[in-house]
Design an enzyme around this catalytic site. Sequence first.
Site, PDB file in Angstrom:
ATOM      1  N   TYR A 110       0.876  -1.174   0.000  1.00 36.03           N
ATOM      2  CA  TYR A 110       0.000   0.000   0.000  1.00 36.03           C
ATOM      3  C   TYR A 110       0.913   1.225   0.000  1.00 36.03           C
ATOM      4  O   TYR A 110       2.002   1.184  -0.566  1.00 36.03           O
ATOM      5  CB  TYR A 110      -0.929  -0.087   1.222  1.00 36.03           C
ATOM      6  CG  TYR A 110      -2.085   0.866   1.227  1.00 36.03           C
ATOM      7  CD1 TYR A 110      -2.837   1.128   0.084  1.00 36.03           C
ATOM      8  CD2 TYR A 110      -2.453   1.495   2.417  1.00 36.03           C
ATOM      9  CE1 TYR A 110      -3.909   1.996   0.118  1.00 36.03           C
ATOM     10  CE2 TYR A 110      -3.529   2.367   2.454  1.00 36.03           C
ATOM     11  CZ  TYR A 110      -4.246   2.616   1.303  1.00 36.03           C
ATOM     12  OH  TYR A 110      -5.304   3.488   1.346  1.00 36.03           O
ATOM     13  N   LYS A 183      -5.961  -2.007  -2.448  1.00 38.03           N
ATOM     14  CA  LYS A 183      -7.110  -1.882  -1.554  1.00 38.03           C
ATOM     15  C   LYS A 183      -7.736  -3.245  -1.275  1.00 38.03           C
ATOM     16  O   LYS A 183      -8.078  -3.576  -0.134  1.00 38.03           O
ATOM     17  CB  LYS A 183      -8.153  -0.946  -2.168  1.00 38.03           C
ATOM     18  CG  LYS A 183      -7.729   0.501  -2.235  1.00 38.03           C
ATOM     19  CD  LYS A 183      -7.711   1.155  -0.861  1.00 38.03           C
ATOM     20  CE  LYS A 183      -7.385   2.635  -0.965  1.00 38.03           C
ATOM     21  NZ  LYS A 183      -7.425   3.324   0.328  1.00 38.03           N
ATOM     22  N   ASP A 278     -11.608   7.960  -0.662  1.00 40.77           N
ATOM     23  CA  ASP A 278     -10.880   9.221  -0.536  1.00 40.77           C
ATOM     24  C   ASP A 278     -11.709  10.276   0.182  1.00 40.77           C
ATOM     25  O   ASP A 278     -11.177  11.097   0.933  1.00 40.77           O
ATOM     26  CB  ASP A 278     -10.476   9.739  -1.917  1.00 40.77           C
ATOM     27  CG  ASP A 278      -9.675   8.707  -2.684  1.00 40.77           C
ATOM     28  OD1 ASP A 278      -8.592   8.344  -2.212  1.00 40.77           O
ATOM     29  OD2 ASP A 278     -10.150   8.253  -3.738  1.00 40.77           O
ATOM     30  N   THR A 313     -10.512  16.731  -2.383  1.00 39.33           N
ATOM     31  CA  THR A 313     -11.395  15.603  -2.102  1.00 39.33           C
ATOM     32  C   THR A 313     -11.344  15.198  -0.642  1.00 39.33           C
ATOM     33  O   THR A 313     -12.371  15.074   0.028  1.00 39.33           O
ATOM     34  CB  THR A 313     -11.001  14.404  -2.983  1.00 39.33           C
ATOM     35  OG1 THR A 313     -11.113  14.785  -4.353  1.00 39.33           O
ATOM     36  CG2 THR A 313     -11.910  13.216  -2.723  1.00 39.33           C
ATOM     37  N   ALA A 314     -10.133  14.975  -0.118  1.00 38.45           N
ATOM     38  CA  ALA A 314      -9.995  14.510   1.262  1.00 38.45           C
ATOM     39  C   ALA A 314     -10.367  15.606   2.254  1.00 38.45           C
ATOM     40  O   ALA A 314     -11.099  15.359   3.216  1.00 38.45           O
ATOM     41  CB  ALA A 314      -8.567  14.035   1.504  1.00 38.45           C
ATOM     42  N   ASN A 468      -6.532   4.941   6.054  1.00 38.07           N
ATOM     43  CA  ASN A 468      -7.873   4.495   5.689  1.00 38.07           C
ATOM     44  C   ASN A 468      -8.096   3.012   5.957  1.00 38.07           C
ATOM     45  O   ASN A 468      -9.234   2.557   6.067  1.00 38.07           O
ATOM     46  CB  ASN A 468      -8.146   4.762   4.207  1.00 38.07           C
ATOM     47  CG  ASN A 468      -8.142   6.227   3.862  1.00 38.07           C
ATOM     48  OD1 ASN A 468      -7.590   7.046   4.595  1.00 38.07           O
ATOM     49  ND2 ASN A 468      -8.755   6.576   2.742  1.00 38.07           N
TER      50      ASN A 468
END
Length: 574
Positions: A110, A183, A278, A313-314, A468
Amino acid sequence: MGQLGFTLDTTSREATLRLNARGRMVLVNPVANRGTAFTEDERERLHLTGLLPGRVTTIEEQVQRTYGQFSRSPSPLSKFIYLSQLRERNEVLYYRLLSEHLEEMLPIVYTPTIGEAIERFSHEYVGARGVFLSVNHPDRIESSLRDFELEPESVDLIVVTDAEGILGIGDQGIGGIQIANGKLGLYTAAAGIHPQRAIPVMLDVGTDNLGLLHSDRYLGERHARVRGRQYDDFIERFVRVVSEVFPNAMIHWEDFGVDNAHRILKRYSGEVCTFNDDIQGTAAVVLAAAIAAVRLTGMPLARHRVLIYGAGTAGIGIADMMRGALESRGHDPGQFYAFNRNGLIIEDSPELRDFQRPYARPRAEIDGWEVANPSKVTLMEAIRHARPTILIGTSASGGAFSEEIVREMASYCERPIIMPLSNPTDRSEARPADLLEWTSGKALIATGSPFASVRRGDVHHAIAQANNALIFPGLGLGVSITRARLVSEEMIYAAARALAGLVNEHRPGAPLLPTMSDLRLVAATVARAVAETAEAQGLARRPLTNPTHDIYERMWKPEYPQLDICETRKDTQS
């Protein structure tokens, strides 16, 4: 799941693999292959005698050997490639190795290493599990998804990207398939979702990355990104086909561009089971860290003033999540200040995007401040006048939270909550050691990248990583257990509260979030909260009977399945 003489029941913790194949066909399939762990009897019955070294080994011995090979790989990218090849050779062994060394291997499979793997995808291509869908051939979406050969009822997850907003490195074209695989690897390693119940998807709509377009080795569609009506029609067709072909699957949107990410989530969140990591995953982890931090400050979240440095976005997703969580409990939405590249967002700021407008400050408020340029308020000016108690960085601007800024914040705030969340490490807005130095050890910190702990005097400060992976695996598991029709905001708030509940923030130096070594416990805890909320809201299509039992039974462990070796005509003839 059935393919080429293999049938695997993935509905329970202890799967059974039904085998019709023989010989090399067994060894070349990563689901069936167990290499030297095949017993003497299995080798004889499957016609593998002579195709493997003579000695039978255990999976524990295989893990030791593969870990040694992994450790000898000279660079993070070579380690990533080694693990990818292992997954394509022996799926169970790959996940067993990953689960036993998850904290060490997480930065490889990741962030941050996966960023390099994505950039080098076309140059280092060694195959990639997934479905590649081209905007130029929308008519092939259904056939391509069916060619992945998973049964409609057995798919829980589809992780999809168009790779426009990959991590902190932007548009990476077809290499984005690696983020979808990364993911899904965490869904399996952390939450025990069987890898054969998930599909990684790359939506190839072209790329605006000139370096890729001019590379002879680039493997994707060689044209600029398609936008507008053709893009929207492609997304619409994809969602419709997925809903029809895989009716139980949650669509996980990953690393879309800022505008498309918000637009797509808003368009489909009320119609299909869908989630944007996200926007919602990052926000839920940050909300959990904030919940733990404000318990230490003694001041309710509704009374804190939050400054978001980086309104993409975040960043806006975090603000939306915090406001929504407050409003869901009957509180005022709080005070938020957001920054984009033009400075503090004010109601008359240029280039405002629709999703940023709710956080624009009134011009009348700013007119009362002493600032050098009323049209471009700086971070320091906002700190001095707005006096935020929570400072969150999602700007990818390394070092933006300078000593002067942090000391100013500490001058009026006893326990400043500071979260430099940008990845990778060199883009982090500040380093934890500096934050603790500038605040005399009082800052409450969560970061986006992993940082080593910091010792100050007798206190050992463990640094929380707002990853996340603390949210999305458990969310996906909770959704799959209940076959939820939608992912509601309340389900995500429940996930954040459950995550915060695992933190002992009152121990001196304790992190604001659980560590990566606790991911299985975290995923199970989050899954239960999500599943119970889905059922309470009437969104569950499959009722819970015993939540703890239901979750435990669905969390697959990477062990070789029981074999049901079917008799073939060749067997009877011999």
